[in-house]
Design a protein around this motif. Structure first.
Motif, PDB file in Angstrom:
ATOM      1  N   PRO A  34      -3.746 -25.229  13.027  1.00 24.68           N
ATOM      2  CA  PRO A  34      -2.364 -24.917  12.642  1.00 24.68           C
ATOM      3  C   PRO A  34      -1.930 -23.489  12.972  1.00 24.68           C
ATOM      4  O   PRO A  34      -0.750 -23.234  13.196  1.00 24.68           O
ATOM      5  N   ASP A  35      -2.869 -22.546  13.039  1.00 25.95           N
ATOM      6  CA  ASP A  35      -2.508 -21.166  13.389  1.00 25.95           C
ATOM      7  C   ASP A  35      -2.641 -20.901  14.892  1.00 25.95           C
ATOM      8  O   ASP A  35      -2.747 -19.766  15.325  1.00 25.95           O
ATOM      9  N   PHE A  36      -2.649 -21.966  15.684  1.00 23.11           N
ATOM     10  CA  PHE A  36      -2.663 -21.923  17.148  1.00 23.11           C
ATOM     11  C   PHE A  36      -3.948 -21.371  17.752  1.00 23.11           C
ATOM     12  O   PHE A  36      -3.989 -21.026  18.929  1.00 23.11           O
ATOM     13  N   GLN A  37      -4.993 -21.288  16.978  1.00 25.45           N
ATOM     14  CA  GLN A  37      -6.289 -20.851  17.491  1.00 25.45           C
ATOM     15  C   GLN A  37      -7.002 -22.048  18.116  1.00 25.45           C
ATOM     16  O   GLN A  37      -6.962 -23.144  17.566  1.00 25.45           O
ATOM     17  N   PRO A  38      -7.653 -21.877  19.262  1.00 29.22           N
ATOM     18  CA  PRO A  38      -8.409 -22.991  19.837  1.00 29.22           C
ATOM     19  C   PRO A  38      -9.625 -23.318  18.976  1.00 29.22           C
ATOM     20  O   PRO A  38     -10.392 -22.430  18.615  1.00 29.22           O
ATOM     21  N   VAL A  39      -9.773 -24.597  18.637  1.00 25.72           N
ATOM     22  CA  VAL A  39     -10.906 -25.024  17.825  1.00 25.72           C
ATOM     23  C   VAL A  39     -11.839 -25.943  18.609  1.00 25.72           C
ATOM     24  O   VAL A  39     -12.932 -26.266  18.148  1.00 25.72           O
ATOM     25  N   ALA A  71      -8.049 -29.763  13.643  1.00 24.50           N
ATOM     26  CA  ALA A  71      -7.098 -29.545  14.736  1.00 24.50           C
ATOM     27  C   ALA A  71      -5.787 -30.243  14.398  1.00 24.50           C
ATOM     28  O   ALA A  71      -5.779 -31.289  13.745  1.00 24.50           O
ATOM     29  N   THR A  72      -4.688 -29.668  14.849  1.00 21.50           N
ATOM     30  CA  THR A  72      -3.381 -30.278  14.624  1.00 21.50           C
ATOM     31  C   THR A  72      -2.644 -30.590  15.921  1.00 21.50           C
ATOM     32  O   THR A  72      -1.602 -31.230  15.889  1.00 21.50           O
ATOM     33  N   SER A  73      -3.170 -30.140  17.049  1.00 28.94           N
ATOM     34  CA  SER A  73      -2.543 -30.451  18.328  1.00 28.94           C
ATOM     35  C   SER A  73      -3.578 -30.353  19.448  1.00 28.94           C
ATOM     36  O   SER A  73      -4.657 -29.788  19.270  1.00 28.94           O
ATOM     37  N   ALA A  74      -3.206 -30.915  20.573  1.00 29.43           N
ATOM     38  CA  ALA A  74      -4.074 -30.853  21.768  1.00 29.43           C
ATOM     39  C   ALA A  74      -3.189 -30.681  22.983  1.00 29.43           C
ATOM     40  O   ALA A  74      -2.048 -31.152  23.005  1.00 29.43           O
TER      41      ALA A  74
END
Length: 131
Positions: free
Chosen positions: A88-93, A120-123
């Motif tokens: 959610p904070d745009f950090q790559p996980v 993760a919230t996006s890809a």
């Protein structure tokens, strides 16, 4: 009056390059630059391979399923794409290089599962290259 005109002519001599030649050179340079700009735009507008995430599902705090859609000009050439999952904070996980094998279809859907460091919230696909 002639004396003043002679002084002005000596002070401000005629240009070394005639105005018509200078205008022609500027016009030719402008046409050349514009031609290069159009050519570069057309060449880079259609990359050899491009991809995007068409769907993703967050399975758990450490897993995300991604469907990547890959389009290639020449499907017989293999490609590699880099997929990134973000928190959610745009950090790559999670990050994974995905090999896209050669095939007979130009448009391919590739399912994959990424193991993440945290939820993760996006890809997204950060880039693809041929070969």
């Amino acid at each position: 009056m002639t004396d003043a005109a002679d002084r002005l002519a000596r002070r401000y001599p005629p240009p070394r390059v005639p105005r018509g030649v200078l205008v022609g050179l500027v016009a030719a340079g402008t046409a050349l630059g514009l031609g290069w700009l159009v050519w570069a735009g057309l060449v880079h507008a259609t990359p050899a391979v491009s991809a995007q995430v068409s769907a993703f599902t967050v399975v758990s705090d450490t897993t995300i399923r991604v469907t990547m859609t890959v389009q290639r000009e020449d499907p017989s050439v293999p490609a590699t794409c880099r997929v990134i999952a973000q928190s959610p904070d745009f950090q790559p996980v999670a990050e994974q290089e995905v090999a896209v094998p050669s095939s007979t279809v130009a448009l391919a859907n590739i399912p994959l599962e990424l193991t993440t460091l945290r939820r993760a919230t996006s890809a997204s696909v950060s880039g693809c290259q041929v070969g």
